[in-house]
Each structure stands twice: as C-alpha cells, then as structure tokens.
Design a protein around this motif. Sequence first.
Motif, PDB file in Angstrom:
ATOM      1  N   THR A 192      -0.557  12.232   3.390  1.00 36.25           N
ATOM      2  CA  THR A 192      -1.049  11.844   4.713  1.00 36.25           C
ATOM      3  C   THR A 192      -1.259  10.338   4.793  1.00 36.25           C
ATOM      4  OG1 THR A 192      -2.086  14.001   4.973  1.00 36.25           O
ATOM      5  CG2 THR A 192      -2.872  12.235   6.424  1.00 36.25           C
ATOM      6  N   ILE A 193      -1.829   9.751   3.754  1.00 35.17           N
ATOM      7  CA  ILE A 193      -2.010   8.294   3.722  1.00 35.17           C
ATOM      8  C   ILE A 193      -0.646   7.604   3.804  1.00 35.17           C
ATOM      9  CG2 ILE A 193      -2.778   6.348   2.306  1.00 35.17           C
ATOM     10  CD1 ILE A 193      -4.996   8.246   1.227  1.00 35.17           C
ATOM     11  N   HIS A 194       0.320   8.107   3.058  1.00 40.35           N
ATOM     12  CA  HIS A 194       1.677   7.556   3.064  1.00 40.35           C
ATOM     13  C   HIS A 194       2.289   7.651   4.463  1.00 40.35           C
ATOM     14  CE1 HIS A 194       5.448   6.411   1.105  1.00 40.35           C
ATOM     15  NE2 HIS A 194       6.061   7.371   1.780  1.00 40.35           N
ATOM     16  N   PHE A 195       2.111   8.777   5.108  1.00 34.38           N
ATOM     17  CA  PHE A 195       2.633   9.007   6.449  1.00 34.38           C
ATOM     18  C   PHE A 195       2.008   8.031   7.462  1.00 34.38           C
ATOM     19  CE2 PHE A 195       2.161  11.456  10.488  1.00 34.38           C
ATOM     20  CZ  PHE A 195       3.502  11.540  10.829  1.00 34.38           C
ATOM     21  N   LEU A 218       0.830  -1.203   0.000  1.00 32.66           N
ATOM     22  CA  LEU A 218       0.000   0.000   0.000  1.00 32.66           C
ATOM     23  C   LEU A 218       0.868   1.258   0.000  1.00 32.66           C
ATOM     24  CD1 LEU A 218      -2.787   1.468   0.393  1.00 32.66           C
ATOM     25  CD2 LEU A 218      -2.284   1.353   2.843  1.00 32.66           C
ATOM     26  N   THR A 219       1.891   1.266   0.832  1.00 34.72           N
ATOM     27  CA  THR A 219       2.770   2.431   0.920  1.00 34.72           C
ATOM     28  C   THR A 219       3.470   2.688  -0.408  1.00 34.72           C
ATOM     29  OG1 THR A 219       3.098   1.993   3.253  1.00 34.72           O
ATOM     30  CG2 THR A 219       4.664   3.466   2.224  1.00 34.72           C
ATOM     31  N   PHE A 220       3.931   1.633  -1.046  1.00 35.72           N
ATOM     32  CA  PHE A 220       4.574   1.787  -2.344  1.00 35.72           C
ATOM     33  C   PHE A 220       3.591   2.346  -3.367  1.00 35.72           C
ATOM     34  CE2 PHE A 220       5.880   0.179  -6.531  1.00 35.72           C
ATOM     35  CZ  PHE A 220       7.127   0.766  -6.615  1.00 35.72           C
ATOM     36  N   TYR A 221       2.383   1.778  -3.397  1.00 39.22           N
ATOM     37  CA  TYR A 221       1.359   2.264  -4.336  1.00 39.22           C
ATOM     38  C   TYR A 221       1.055   3.737  -4.075  1.00 39.22           C
ATOM     39  CZ  TYR A 221      -3.151   3.109  -6.458  1.00 39.22           C
ATOM     40  OH  TYR A 221      -4.168   3.672  -7.177  1.00 39.22           O
ATOM     41  N   VAL A 222       0.839   4.070  -2.821  1.00 41.46           N
ATOM     42  CA  VAL A 222       0.498   5.443  -2.459  1.00 41.46           C
ATOM     43  C   VAL A 222       1.637   6.396  -2.826  1.00 41.46           C
ATOM     44  CG1 VAL A 222       0.089   6.979  -0.482  1.00 41.46           C
ATOM     45  CG2 VAL A 222      -1.181   4.843  -0.682  1.00 41.46           C
ATOM     46  N   GLY A 246       3.130   4.488   6.844  1.00 35.46           N
ATOM     47  CA  GLY A 246       4.503   4.333   7.314  1.00 35.46           C
ATOM     48  C   GLY A 246       4.580   4.144   8.813  1.00 35.46           C
ATOM     49  N   ILE A 247       3.795   4.909   9.553  1.00 35.54           N
ATOM     50  CA  ILE A 247       3.761   4.748  11.010  1.00 35.54           C
ATOM     51  C   ILE A 247       3.229   3.366  11.377  1.00 35.54           C
ATOM     52  CG2 ILE A 247       2.604   5.539  13.127  1.00 35.54           C
ATOM     53  CD1 ILE A 247       2.846   8.402  11.988  1.00 35.54           C
ATOM     54  N   LEU A 248       2.184   2.933  10.693  1.00 41.96           N
ATOM     55  CA  LEU A 248       1.632   1.603  10.961  1.00 41.96           C
ATOM     56  C   LEU A 248       2.647   0.508  10.665  1.00 41.96           C
ATOM     57  CD1 LEU A 248      -2.021   2.009   9.633  1.00 41.96           C
ATOM     58  CD2 LEU A 248      -1.276   1.777  12.020  1.00 41.96           C
ATOM     59  N   ILE A 249       3.438   0.675   9.615  1.00 42.49           N
ATOM     60  CA  ILE A 249       4.486  -0.305   9.309  1.00 42.49           C
ATOM     61  C   ILE A 249       5.442  -0.411  10.491  1.00 42.49           C
ATOM     62  CG2 ILE A 249       6.547  -0.721   7.895  1.00 42.49           C
ATOM     63  CD1 ILE A 249       4.902   0.406   5.510  1.00 42.49           C
ATOM     64  N   GLN A 263       1.382   7.771  -6.143  1.00 41.11           N
ATOM     65  CA  GLN A 263       0.248   8.677  -6.386  1.00 41.11           C
ATOM     66  C   GLN A 263       0.542  10.104  -5.943  1.00 41.11           C
ATOM     67  OE1 GLN A 263      -2.178   7.158  -8.152  1.00 41.11           O
ATOM     68  NE2 GLN A 263      -0.817   5.401  -7.854  1.00 41.11           N
ATOM     69  N   ILE A 264       1.572  10.283  -5.154  1.00 39.29           N
ATOM     70  CA  ILE A 264       1.868  11.599  -4.576  1.00 39.29           C
ATOM     71  C   ILE A 264       2.326  12.551  -5.674  1.00 39.29           C
ATOM     72  CG2 ILE A 264       3.390  12.864  -3.003  1.00 39.29           C
ATOM     73  CD1 ILE A 264       3.415  10.383  -1.217  1.00 39.29           C
ATOM     74  N   ARG A 265       1.707  13.709  -5.695  1.00 36.06           N
ATOM     75  CA  ARG A 265       2.097  14.795  -6.589  1.00 36.06           C
ATOM     76  C   ARG A 265       2.548  15.976  -5.728  1.00 36.06           C
ATOM     77  NH1 ARG A 265       2.704  11.129  -9.179  1.00 36.06           N
ATOM     78  NH2 ARG A 265       1.327  10.278 -10.746  1.00 36.06           N
ATOM     79  N   ALA A 266       3.034  17.002  -6.351  1.00 39.50           N
ATOM     80  CA  ALA A 266       3.712  18.115  -5.659  1.00 39.50           C
ATOM     81  C   ALA A 266       2.974  18.623  -4.421  1.00 39.50           C
ATOM     82  CB  ALA A 266       3.964  19.255  -6.632  1.00 39.50           C
ATOM     83  N   TYR A 267       1.717  18.966  -4.527  1.00 40.73           N
ATOM     84  CA  TYR A 267       1.014  19.569  -3.387  1.00 40.73           C
ATOM     85  C   TYR A 267      -0.183  18.730  -2.946  1.00 40.73           C
ATOM     86  CZ  TYR A 267       3.963  23.453  -4.595  1.00 40.73           C
ATOM     87  OH  TYR A 267       5.053  24.219  -4.860  1.00 40.73           O
ATOM     88  N   ASP A 268      -0.070  17.432  -3.071  1.00 39.70           N
ATOM     89  CA  ASP A 268      -1.181  16.536  -2.778  1.00 39.70           C
ATOM     90  C   ASP A 268      -1.119  16.058  -1.326  1.00 39.70           C
ATOM     91  OD1 ASP A 268      -3.251  14.769  -2.823  1.00 39.70           O
ATOM     92  OD2 ASP A 268      -2.548  13.651  -4.555  1.00 39.70           O
ATOM     93  N   LEU A 269      -1.811  16.746  -0.454  1.00 36.80           N
ATOM     94  CA  LEU A 269      -1.779  16.448   0.976  1.00 36.80           C
ATOM     95  C   LEU A 269      -2.465  15.114   1.304  1.00 36.80           C
ATOM     96  CD1 LEU A 269      -0.829  17.508   3.693  1.00 36.80           C
ATOM     97  CD2 LEU A 269      -3.028  18.679   3.917  1.00 36.80           C
ATOM     98  N   LYS A 270      -3.508  14.766   0.557  1.00 32.53           N
ATOM     99  CA  LYS A 270      -4.250  13.521   0.821  1.00 32.53           C
ATOM    100  C   LYS A 270      -3.329  12.301   0.739  1.00 32.53           C
ATOM    101  CE  LYS A 270      -7.302  10.503  -1.628  1.00 32.53           C
ATOM    102  NZ  LYS A 270      -8.038  10.319  -2.864  1.00 32.53           N
ATOM    103  N   TRP A 271      -2.618  12.143  -0.384  1.00 29.31           N
ATOM    104  CA  TRP A 271      -1.755  10.977  -0.561  1.00 29.31           C
ATOM    105  C   TRP A 271      -0.557  11.021   0.380  1.00 29.31           C
ATOM    106  CZ3 TRP A 271      -3.811   6.933  -2.534  1.00 29.31           C
ATOM    107  CH2 TRP A 271      -4.764   7.035  -3.541  1.00 29.31           C
TER     108      TRP A 271
END
Length: 143
Positions: free
Chosen positions: A116-119, A99-103, A122-125, A106-114
Amino acid sequence: MKNINEYLKYTHGLYNFIIILLFFYQAALGYKIRNMRVRKNQILTHIIKKHRKFGPFFILFGILGFSGGLGTAYFNNGYIFKYTIHFLNGVIIMILLILTFYVSKQIRAYDLKWRTIHFVAGILILVFYLLQAFLGLKIIKIF
C-alpha cells in the motif's frame, strides 16, 4: 553560448517527458498486478518480472533527469535556485523515488502494508511529475 543553453532547456524537458511516460507505463503494470491480487486472479508472472526489472532503471532515469535539470539551471542562470518551486518539486520527486525503491525492497509475499505504501508513493510520483511538467512548461513560457 545562449543557443546551447536554449537547447539544454528543451532537451531536459523532452527527456523528462519521456521519463513521465515510462513512469505511467510502470504504473500501469503495477496497477494490473494490484488488480489481479485484489481480485485473487492468477497473477501473470511476466508482468511482475517487467515491473521489478524496469523499476530500478526508471528510478535511475528519474534521478538523471533531476541532475540534468540542476545542470541546466546552473548553466542558464549561474545558480540552481532561480525556479525555486520547480526545484523543490523535483526534490520531492527524488525523495519519493528513493522511498519507493526502499519500500519495494521491503515487500514480501503477503505484506499489504508495504504494498500500500508503494502504491501510494507511486501515485504521488505521477502527480508530482505532472505538476513538474506543468511548472517546466511555465518556465519556457508555453503556459
């Protein structure tokens, strides 16, 4: 053959301990990047490059650690489900890694949604890896 199986358990544990340390290093890089973005400081591109460069390798190393655990369990017990909770926790880690790799893709320059999901993923990992290490230590009767 018993001696080889004992070594496999410890090798699996040591390998994954190193992987946990690498993931904490990766998390530190990511946290530094996130902090700089939130504070609107100048972002050090060499930190971003490291985080992006190492991420896929660390995910691959995590998957190899899980595979090694499957092999170790099979060689020691003849099947992989003897330590069900340890196995299921490993599956959760694998799902989070993918999931983290996929997300991350998806991250673009100012995309806070992706971001945050990545963050959060990562913490859950990190949390599940620490739980996995604890469960592994219980298996080899250190705890």
